[in-house]
Design a protein around this motif. Structure first.
Motif, PDB file in Angstrom:
ATOM      1  N   HIS A  18       6.056  -3.218 -20.143  1.00  0.00           N
ATOM      2  CA  HIS A  18       6.957  -3.697 -20.769  1.00  0.00           C
ATOM      3  C   HIS A  18       8.352  -3.305 -20.066  1.00  0.00           C
ATOM      4  N   LEU A  19       8.445  -2.063 -19.898  1.00  0.00           N
ATOM      5  CA  LEU A  19       9.619  -1.719 -19.038  1.00  0.00           C
ATOM      6  C   LEU A  19       9.941  -2.058 -17.530  1.00  0.00           C
ATOM      7  N   LEU A  20       8.721  -2.083 -16.903  1.00  0.00           N
ATOM      8  CA  LEU A  20       8.888  -2.757 -15.535  1.00  0.00           C
ATOM      9  C   LEU A  20       8.825  -4.121 -15.241  1.00  0.00           C
ATOM     10  N   GLU A  21       8.276  -4.912 -16.526  1.00  0.00           N
ATOM     11  CA  GLU A  21       8.160  -6.391 -16.049  1.00  0.00           C
ATOM     12  C   GLU A  21       8.655  -7.291 -17.108  1.00  0.00           C
ATOM     13  N   GLY A  22       9.053  -6.665 -18.454  1.00  0.00           N
ATOM     14  CA  GLY A  22       9.601  -7.431 -19.829  1.00  0.00           C
ATOM     15  C   GLY A  22      10.997  -7.410 -19.514  1.00  0.00           C
ATOM     16  N   PRO A  23      11.653  -7.590 -20.836  1.00  0.00           N
ATOM     17  CA  PRO A  23      13.110  -7.895 -20.751  1.00  0.00           C
ATOM     18  C   PRO A  23      13.808  -6.894 -20.161  1.00  0.00           C
ATOM     19  N   THR A  74      14.524   8.359  -9.031  1.00  0.00           N
ATOM     20  CA  THR A  74      13.345   8.380 -10.132  1.00  0.00           C
ATOM     21  C   THR A  74      13.663   7.694 -11.378  1.00  0.00           C
ATOM     22  N   PHE A  75      12.864   7.014 -12.056  1.00  0.00           N
ATOM     23  CA  PHE A  75      12.895   6.332 -13.453  1.00  0.00           C
ATOM     24  C   PHE A  75      12.300   7.357 -14.258  1.00  0.00           C
ATOM     25  N   HIS A  76      12.929   8.153 -15.214  1.00  0.00           N
ATOM     26  CA  HIS A  76      12.237   8.893 -16.227  1.00  0.00           C
ATOM     27  C   HIS A  76      12.243   8.228 -17.549  1.00  0.00           C
ATOM     28  N   GLY A  77      11.204   8.804 -18.324  1.00  0.00           N
ATOM     29  CA  GLY A  77      11.013   8.369 -19.551  1.00  0.00           C
ATOM     30  C   GLY A  77       9.843   9.153 -20.074  1.00  0.00           C
ATOM     31  N   ALA A  81       7.911  11.129 -14.800  1.00  0.00           N
ATOM     32  CA  ALA A  81       8.379  10.073 -13.741  1.00  0.00           C
ATOM     33  C   ALA A  81       7.901   8.832 -13.987  1.00  0.00           C
ATOM     34  N   LEU A  82       8.382   7.651 -14.422  1.00  0.00           N
ATOM     35  CA  LEU A  82       7.656   6.394 -14.531  1.00  0.00           C
ATOM     36  C   LEU A  82       7.482   5.712 -13.142  1.00  0.00           C
ATOM     37  N   ARG A  83       8.266   5.909 -12.664  1.00  0.00           N
ATOM     38  CA  ARG A  83       8.459   5.380 -11.080  1.00  0.00           C
ATOM     39  C   ARG A  83       9.243   6.064 -10.301  1.00  0.00           C
ATOM     40  N   ARG A  84       8.977   6.123  -8.873  1.00  0.00           N
ATOM     41  CA  ARG A  84       9.841   7.117  -7.965  1.00  0.00           C
ATOM     42  C   ARG A  84       9.757   6.301  -6.749  1.00  0.00           C
ATOM     43  N   VAL A  85      10.983   6.344  -5.973  1.00  0.00           N
ATOM     44  CA  VAL A  85      10.980   6.075  -4.440  1.00  0.00           C
ATOM     45  C   VAL A  85      11.433   6.982  -3.795  1.00  0.00           C
ATOM     46  N   CYS A  86      10.792   7.191  -2.829  1.00  0.00           N
ATOM     47  CA  CYS A  86      11.063   8.302  -1.702  1.00  0.00           C
ATOM     48  C   CYS A  86      11.481   7.712  -0.238  1.00  0.00           C
ATOM     49  N   ARG A  92       1.394  10.949   4.210  1.00  0.00           N
ATOM     50  CA  ARG A  92       0.444  10.864   5.133  1.00  0.00           C
ATOM     51  C   ARG A  92      -0.132   9.490   4.946  1.00  0.00           C
ATOM     52  N   LYS A  93      -0.626   8.907   3.609  1.00  0.00           N
ATOM     53  CA  LYS A  93      -1.388   7.977   3.362  1.00  0.00           C
ATOM     54  C   LYS A  93      -0.711   6.692   3.107  1.00  0.00           C
ATOM     55  N   VAL A  94       0.633   6.601   3.208  1.00  0.00           N
ATOM     56  CA  VAL A  94       1.311   5.568   3.278  1.00  0.00           C
ATOM     57  C   VAL A  94       2.446   5.247   4.335  1.00  0.00           C
ATOM     58  N   PRO A  95       2.407   4.335   5.194  1.00  0.00           N
ATOM     59  CA  PRO A  95       2.969   4.169   6.560  1.00  0.00           C
ATOM     60  C   PRO A  95       4.403   3.723   5.826  1.00  0.00           C
ATOM     61  N   GLY A  96       5.253   3.980   6.907  1.00  0.00           N
ATOM     62  CA  GLY A  96       6.757   3.589   6.682  1.00  0.00           C
ATOM     63  C   GLY A  96       7.643   4.600   6.292  1.00  0.00           C
ATOM     64  N   ARG A  97       8.899   4.432   6.120  1.00  0.00           N
ATOM     65  CA  ARG A  97      10.021   5.265   5.821  1.00  0.00           C
ATOM     66  C   ARG A  97      10.176   5.519   4.409  1.00  0.00           C
ATOM     67  N   VAL A  98       9.636   4.547   3.750  1.00  0.00           N
ATOM     68  CA  VAL A  98       9.941   4.161   2.203  1.00  0.00           C
ATOM     69  C   VAL A  98       8.619   4.023   1.436  1.00  0.00           C
ATOM     70  N   HIS A  99       8.436   4.670   0.173  1.00  0.00           N
ATOM     71  CA  HIS A  99       7.210   4.568  -0.517  1.00  0.00           C
ATOM     72  C   HIS A  99       7.779   4.516  -1.963  1.00  0.00           C
ATOM     73  N   MET A 100       6.791   4.163  -2.702  1.00  0.00           N
ATOM     74  CA  MET A 100       7.209   4.029  -4.194  1.00  0.00           C
ATOM     75  C   MET A 100       5.996   4.597  -4.760  1.00  0.00           C
ATOM     76  N   HIS A 101       6.113   5.464  -5.849  1.00  0.00           N
ATOM     77  CA  HIS A 101       5.198   6.193  -6.912  1.00  0.00           C
ATOM     78  C   HIS A 101       5.193   5.265  -8.185  1.00  0.00           C
ATOM     79  N   THR A 102       4.190   4.910  -8.864  1.00  0.00           N
ATOM     80  CA  THR A 102       4.301   4.286 -10.082  1.00  0.00           C
ATOM     81  C   THR A 102       3.084   5.203 -11.164  1.00  0.00           C
ATOM     82  N   TYR A 103       3.664   5.653 -12.145  1.00  0.00           N
ATOM     83  CA  TYR A 103       3.122   6.664 -13.135  1.00  0.00           C
ATOM     84  C   TYR A 103       1.729   5.708 -13.580  1.00  0.00           C
ATOM     85  N   VAL A 104       0.757   6.289 -13.807  1.00  0.00           N
ATOM     86  CA  VAL A 104      -0.650   5.593 -14.421  1.00  0.00           C
ATOM     87  C   VAL A 104      -0.991   6.493 -15.764  1.00  0.00           C
ATOM     88  N   PRO A 105      -0.530   5.759 -16.772  1.00  0.00           N
ATOM     89  CA  PRO A 105      -0.965   6.513 -18.032  1.00  0.00           C
ATOM     90  C   PRO A 105      -2.162   7.084 -18.217  1.00  0.00           C
TER      91      PRO A 105
END
Length: 161
Positions: A18-23, A74-77, A81-86, A92-105
């Motif tokens: 709901h937070l990431l895709e809803g209104p 970081t998006f906290h709630g 941390a519900l979502r983070r971008v570095c 090491r597991k994700v190529p590129g200069r930017v990666h995103m982490h999303t919380y798994v409840p």
């Protein structure tokens, strides 16, 4: 791919979706920058979600004056941390200069994916050369948060000694 582990079930999968895709949630007010003890700096913006079950939501942007090109957003709630971008972070597991982490409840871990189109800065860039606002606004879109009405203030160029 897993990232760092946090508290499980701080938010339900339905609430996260709901937070990431809803209104669209919205941020209001002015971003406030604070400088920490180790010359780190962070800007925090409260977020209004419309959900009573998700407390203390906020967007945060952080960097360190010695290496301002390492940016963390970081998006906290509910104290996780519900979502983070570095940006220019190390994963090491994700190529590129930017990666995103999303919380798994279910287990408190994070899913990690690379972000090829996120506005980044070059390594070894100076504070003056980095468009922190552009990064913050792009991150807000990834978090489904409208930041169009906030009063943006650029971060200070140097820390207070």
């Amino acid at each position: 791919m897993a990232g760092r582990e946090q508290r499980a079930n701080a938010i339900t999968p339905v609430e996260l979706r709901h937070l990431l895709e809803g209104p669209v949630s919205r941020a209001t007010g002015m971003i406030v920058w604070t400088i920490g003890q180790r010359r780190g700096i962070e800007g925090i913006e409260p977020v209004v979600t419309g959900s009573v079950s998700i407390q203390d939501c906020r967007l945060r942007i952080q960097f360190n004056f010695q290496s301002p090109w390492h940016v963390s957003l970081t998006f906290h709630g509910n104290n996780v941390a519900l979502r983070r971008v570095c940006v220019n972070g190390h994963d090491r597991k994700v190529p590129g200069r930017v990666h995103m982490h999303t919380y798994v409840p279910a287990d408190g871990n994070e899913r990690t994916v690379g972000l090829a189109d996120f506005p980044a800065c070059l390594p070894h860039a100076t504070v003056e050369d980095i468009d922190f606002r552009k990064m913050f606004e792009a991150f807000a879109v990834l978090c489904n948060v409208d930041v169009g009405s906030i009063d943006w203030v650029d971060p200070p160029v140097e820390g207070v000694n």
